[in-house]
Design an enzyme around this catalytic site. Structure first.
Site: not given
Lengths: 386, 386
Positions: B337, B148, B94, B96-98, B218, B191, B268
């Protein structure tokens, strides 16, 4: 269950070391052997697949922990320890005696047994020779240990004697309670501290009862390596030559080497697995604390030995990072590494016994342990380009 | 890096679901695909061997965590993320923004980027489109995400618009900073919250820039499944048909199914691995809390599906015991599992897309999830005798 000798060292300094096979209902194990400790139905932090990959042949379970949780009855209903934890190989269980003694004020002893409170919920329980043996039966232990008392050292000779004599009475009762089954066995436990006459009397009492194997208890409780070895020196020759000998709770790689050379065949210790959880790595060059900042950029694997499960895959820097970030994978990988090192060491020692080269190996192992980490000349750091 | 369609559903209700292949420098991955989250260079509690055994093809790494520890420069010196963590397959990172946005008072945003303090030691850091892209380059990310801003929902339309427009400017700068290499790619992030016109403008802006794939950001931030799906309904048709679509941070098995049917290819989520560490098991019959006392004597495996890594080996009672005893092996086995269940689910969905039977599978999956645990008639408890 029986033990079969394959080779024995003949030279003076290693006259007692021997290689053999322990044949059991759950498979055969080459000896000398190191048994990883699976306290409560799991060797902490490692799957049984990974454990098998290290070459471990037999593991240990703890009666005290298992009787409290999930309880012996439940383990029995789940098909025994082997099935419950997916370890079809042999399992030795301790008698609970040693661990109950360590509870201190939480336990009370009498001639018949020990009453104690659970460290989990304070509930009251009792262990006797009969109940300990019955619990180990329910757990489906391949090797059952006799119920014994293990006094802390140093202790007066009087204390040691009283305690040893009681342990021998308990051993007789344990044997009485044991249900003999093909491929299963029970070991008596030699007590008597570091006192030669007490140890000899203890062996005699146990041999009179008769067991499938003999354990040396009451050592590795703080007396130091020298006293431990000298106690082995006068105890081992008293034991039958055709039966397995188990030194309980031992130890460092150097302890194992010395004890094998004195005739011990089996060992257990939490050291390699506990060290794995606390960032301490065992190697041919001694131990290393993987949290140490000097590993932050060390691109080498922990050890140049290709036999390590981490070889060719994980750098010291990565292991260091995992521990710094408190990631579970750090303890998982290092436990695996350490247990693999212990098994590799036992295989090396065993081969040297068979080849008649144990004294040379012992010299080399000890010299290497004391050298400390490999220099960059000996073991260069790989450089990566992207 | 490119994506290739293998099959597409033709019926009305599943017209957007598609099966394909994502071809990368680090191998090819069948889509739809679920990417386990390896935050800081490890998917928590599982070895890469076990991860591979589940069929996972591509995993995710977090720029925010990795830039702080062990740092992008160090990962680069260690040969990149793939080599460092022994995952030779594709890795998406990713931007890093989020994660930086989630730091709340610890961060300050301006037109150029975000300044923030580390949650580890309070040290000051800065992320911009350029530095995020450079960090992902140093990590050797197979798929780099554009930098973003992701506003929390609900938000006013004005907030969403301002934020989306800024993210689009950052996307252009991210693309500028990206070093194109064969088999590597970069995704833009759509977004615009749940606003149709904003989403459409966002897609248009990103398509003008041009990326190897497009992510829907988002969402899954608290808006609920219905709003998430309706947002996909008007967003997905705007995206190019021949490029991969990644729905970020999603989700439950039911979310994945619904999103695949709306045309998403990649996902993810920390859910299956986090649940594994907190005793929650994913199954064909919904989730189960393995700490629940009703499992204490349940000799059945978690699921009758022989494809689970625990099948034929570990009982529910054993998993229950491990969690009650706070043994690491509990989280280890249950993470394995759960991740295996998610991969199995994606394989089932993919096969159904190719076979043209997705609507029937969807109906069956949803019906089963709502049924709750198997009864003893459906799935009998094995009885063990010793």
């Amino acid at each position: 269950m029986y033990w079969q000798e394959e080779a024995r060292c003949g030279s003076d300094s290693t006259g007692w070391a021997r290689a053999g096979w322990l044949h059991t209902r759950h498979g055969s194990v080459p000896t000398p052997t190191f048994m990883p400790v699976g306290t409560v139905g799991t060797v902490k932090g490692i799957t049984t697949d990974a454990l098998r990959s290290t070459g471990a042949g037999i593991i240990l379970g703890n009666t005290y922990h298992l009787m409290l949780r999930p309880t012996a009855e439940r383990v029995h209903r789940l098909g025994g320890l082997h099935r419950m934890m997916d370890w079809p190989g042999p399992i030795l269980t301790d008698s609970g005696g040693f661990q109950v003694m360590s509870l201190g004020p939480l336990r009370q002893m009498d001639e018949d047994g020990v009453t104690f409170r659970s460290h989990i919920d304070g509930s009251k329980h009792r262990l006797t020779a009969e109940s300990s043996t019955d619990i180990q039966f329910k757990l489906d232990a391949t090797i059952t240990m006799a119920f014994d008392e293990c006094p802390a050292l140093p202790a007066t000779k009087e204390t040691l004697e009283t305690s040893m004599e009681r342990s021998m009475r308990w051993a007789a009762r344990s044997r009485e309670a044991f249900k003999a089954r093909p491929g299963y066995g029970q070991f008596g436990i030699v007590q008597g501290g570091t006192e030669e006459d007490l140890r000899k009397r203890s062996v005699k009492a146990l041999r009179n009862i008769g067991f499938e194997g003999y354990a040396i208890g009451g050592l590795a409780v703080g007396e130091g390596q020298e006293l431990m070895f000298s106690t082995l020196d006068f105890t081992i020759p008293e034991l039958p030559a055709d039966q397995p000998r188990y030194l309980m709770g031992v130890g460092t790689p150097d302890d194992l080497l010395g004890a094998v050379m004195r005739g011990c065949d089996m060992f257990d210790c939490v050291m390699p697995s506990r060290a794995g959880r606390t960032a301490r790595a065992y190697t041919e060059r001694g131990t290393m604390n993987m949290r140490n900042a000097r590993f932050a950029d060390d691109t080498r694997p922990i050890s140049p030995d290709d036999d390590s499960p981490l070889a060719g895959r994980y750098s010291r820097a990565y292991i260091h990072h995992l521990f710094r970030a408190n990631e579970m994978l750090g303890p998982m990988l290092l436990t695996w590494h350490n247990l693999a090192y212990y098994q590799r060491l036992m295989r090396q020692i065993r081969s040297a016994i068979i080849d008649g080269t144990l004294p040379a190996l012992a010299q080399k192992l000890r010299a290497d342990w004391s050298k400390g980490d490999w220099t960059e000349e000996e073991f260069p750091k790989p450089q990566f380009t992207l």
